[in-house]
Design an enzyme around this catalytic site. Structure first.
Site, PDB file in Angstrom:
ATOM      1  N   ARG A 146      16.643 -26.372   2.273  1.00  0.00           N
ATOM      2  CA  ARG A 146      16.119 -27.703   2.549  1.00  0.00           C
ATOM      3  C   ARG A 146      15.652 -27.819   3.993  1.00  0.00           C
ATOM      4  NH1 ARG A 146      17.089 -30.869   6.105  1.00  0.00           N
ATOM      5  NH2 ARG A 146      19.329 -30.807   5.784  1.00  0.00           N
TER       6      ARG A 146
ATOM      7  N   GLU B 295      16.625 -28.704  23.726  1.00  0.00           N
ATOM      8  CA  GLU B 295      16.711 -27.678  24.761  1.00  0.00           C
ATOM      9  C   GLU B 295      18.165 -27.260  24.969  1.00  0.00           C
ATOM     10  OE1 GLU B 295      12.724 -28.931  27.263  1.00  0.00           O
ATOM     11  OE2 GLU B 295      14.656 -28.900  28.282  1.00  0.00           O
TER      12      GLU B 295
ATOM     13  N   TRP C  34      17.965 -23.866  19.144  1.00  0.00           N
ATOM     14  CA  TRP C  34      18.363 -24.264  17.791  1.00  0.00           C
ATOM     15  C   TRP C  34      17.146 -24.683  16.960  1.00  0.00           C
ATOM     16  CZ3 TRP C  34      22.774 -22.199  17.216  1.00  0.00           C
ATOM     17  CH2 TRP C  34      23.742 -22.228  18.235  1.00  0.00           C
ATOM     18  N   ILE C  35      16.131 -23.817  16.964  1.00  0.00           N
ATOM     19  CA  ILE C  35      14.860 -24.132  16.329  1.00  0.00           C
ATOM     20  C   ILE C  35      14.777 -23.428  14.971  1.00  0.00           C
ATOM     21  CG2 ILE C  35      12.373 -24.145  16.577  1.00  0.00           C
ATOM     22  CD1 ILE C  35      13.957 -25.803  18.688  1.00  0.00           C
TER      23      ILE C  35
ATOM     24  N   GLU D 183      19.476 -33.358  14.287  1.00  0.00           N
ATOM     25  CA  GLU D 183      18.594 -34.518  14.116  1.00  0.00           C
ATOM     26  C   GLU D 183      19.355 -35.830  14.292  1.00  0.00           C
ATOM     27  OE1 GLU D 183      15.820 -34.229  10.894  1.00  0.00           O
ATOM     28  OE2 GLU D 183      15.843 -32.052  10.986  1.00  0.00           O
TER      29      GLU D 183
ATOM     30  N   PHE E 276      23.616 -46.878  25.117  1.00  0.00           N
ATOM     31  CA  PHE E 276      23.264 -45.470  25.322  1.00  0.00           C
ATOM     32  C   PHE E 276      23.468 -45.042  26.763  1.00  0.00           C
ATOM     33  CE2 PHE E 276      21.073 -46.164  21.326  1.00  0.00           C
ATOM     34  CZ  PHE E 276      21.242 -44.943  20.681  1.00  0.00           C
TER      35      PHE E 276
END
Length: 396
Positions: free
Chosen positions: A102, A145, A174-175, A375, A395
């Protein structure tokens, strides 16, 4: 209801009757992807996972393109133009096979292709989207990054003008799909703000070393991107967006797919636990006949189908053009968290067998540990919802 009317039978696979909400076209998409996954992934994925490889990824990508699964919710340029619900159903079936599959589809369609489709020039769309939709070219998406994950505004990758060219320097981490990609969508700081760039993988100074020793998403290609004085022409920049709204809108689209996908992993674990409980005997009868096991199965079914219903609701909102990013955070936060709990509960039903790759449970559980934080981490989605609820930004 007349006395002669009969209720439909209770379906353990669809206890809420959610399939009644689906159109024939939706069911056709679901069944096509389910059959493909059953034939091409399920028989082999435990071995891929154990080896930490995804062999034949380019062939798999072409097959996924052939069934319309790549960029399937986009229109034109060879894309299927499917509804959001149909795309979600495809994500559910793919992740029921494995989260890595997926992820391959999500990154290709919802991140790399979506960025070009929404923010690219017509020339960029014509150059890349048809080949990506067919699976001829695999794409990746460079945002995270080594030192900046949840805070992409602080990214260090930088693009500066040199005459009419752009020169990019930096690293991404982490691509997914990185080392097999033919093209990367890379986000970088510029003098005018964060911009996206379409970077062919054969560009001088571009490399994508694969990340090894993962204990999650092992049947998936994960890489670092290294950009060392990568020189690109002026038309490599995505012309229609400046700022973080570009990558964040892509992430929102991909997170929507995760809302569905996580329920696929959960369904696989629930089905394994249910089948096991009906056949595994202890104390002279199947363990599914004991109250404590039935309580676990009931609670798993409850959260699984509530999650699918939530995903369906969000899909209908997306199709109507009414889905907000906060609502995607709501779905991602809930469904991944509940999916992990379902996997862990299923593991207890299977006992020691739950840790064996003969069953899918531990593989899904470890994969979901990555899905939980990529994500958007749990904390980030909690803060998105917290800000929406209170009107106060926590935040910073």
């Amino acid at each position: 209801m007349s006395a002669s009317s009969k209720l439909p039978p209770f379906d353990p696979a669809d206890p809420l009757g959610i399939d009644d909400l689906l159109e024939p076209e939706d069911l056709a998409v679901r069944d096509t992807v389910r059959q493909w996954a059953a034939d091409r992934v399920v028989p082999y994925v435990a071995d891929w996972y154990e080896r930490g490889e995804l062999p034949g990824i380019r062939e798999l990508a072409r097959e996924l393109g052939a069934i319309g699964a790549l960029g399937m919710s986009l229109s034109g340029y060879g894309c299927a133009g499917a509804s959001a619900v149909q795309y979600g159903l495809a994500c559910l079936e793919l992740e029921a096979a494995d989260s890595g599959i997926r992820s391959l589809v999500s990154v290709q369609g919802s991140l790399a292709m979506y960025a070009v489709h929404r923010f690219g020039s017509e020339a960029q769309k014509q150059q890349w989207l048809p080949r990506m939709a067919s699976g001829e070219v695999i794409g990746c998406f460079g945002l995270t990054e080594p030192d900046h994950g949840s805070d992409p505004a602080s990214m260090r990758t930088y693009a500066k003008k040199d005459g009419s060219d752009w020169v990019l320097n930096g690293r991404k981490m982490w691509i997914t799909n990185g080392s097999v990609a033919g093209v990367a969508v890379v986000w970088a700081q510029t003098e005018e703000g964060i911009r996206g760039f379409v970077v062919p993988a054969d560009s001088d100074g571009f490399s994508a070393p694969e990340i090894k020793h993962k204990l999650s998403l092992r049947a998936s290609v994960t890489s670092e991107l290294v950009l060392d004085d990568v020189r690109l022409p002026a038309d490599a920049v995505l012309p229609e967006v400046v700022g973080l709204k570009g990558p964040l809108s892509c992430l929102s689209h991909a997170r929507y797919g995760i809302v569905w996908g996580a329920m696929g992993a959960a369904r696989s674990c629930f089905e394994a636990a249910l089948d096991y409980a009906k056949s595994r005997e202890q104390f002279g009868r199947p363990i599914g006949g004991f109250q404590l096991t039935q309580a676990k199965l009931a609670d798993m079914a409850l959260e699984l189908h509530k999650g699918i219903l939530l995903a369906h609701h969000l899909g209908r909102r997306m199709d109507a053009g009414r889905l907000r990013p906060e609502q995607v955070s709501f779905g991602k936060l809930n469904n991944v968290r509940e999916a992990i709990d379902i996997c862990r509960t299923a593991r207890t039903v299977l006992g020691a067998n739950g840790i064996s790759l003969e069953y899918p449970v531990m593989r899904h559980a470890t994969n979901l540990e990555s899905v939980l934080t990529y994500e958007g981490t749990v904390e980030m989605h909690q803060l998105v919802l917290g800000k929406a609820l209170t009107g106060l930004d926590a935040f910073r």
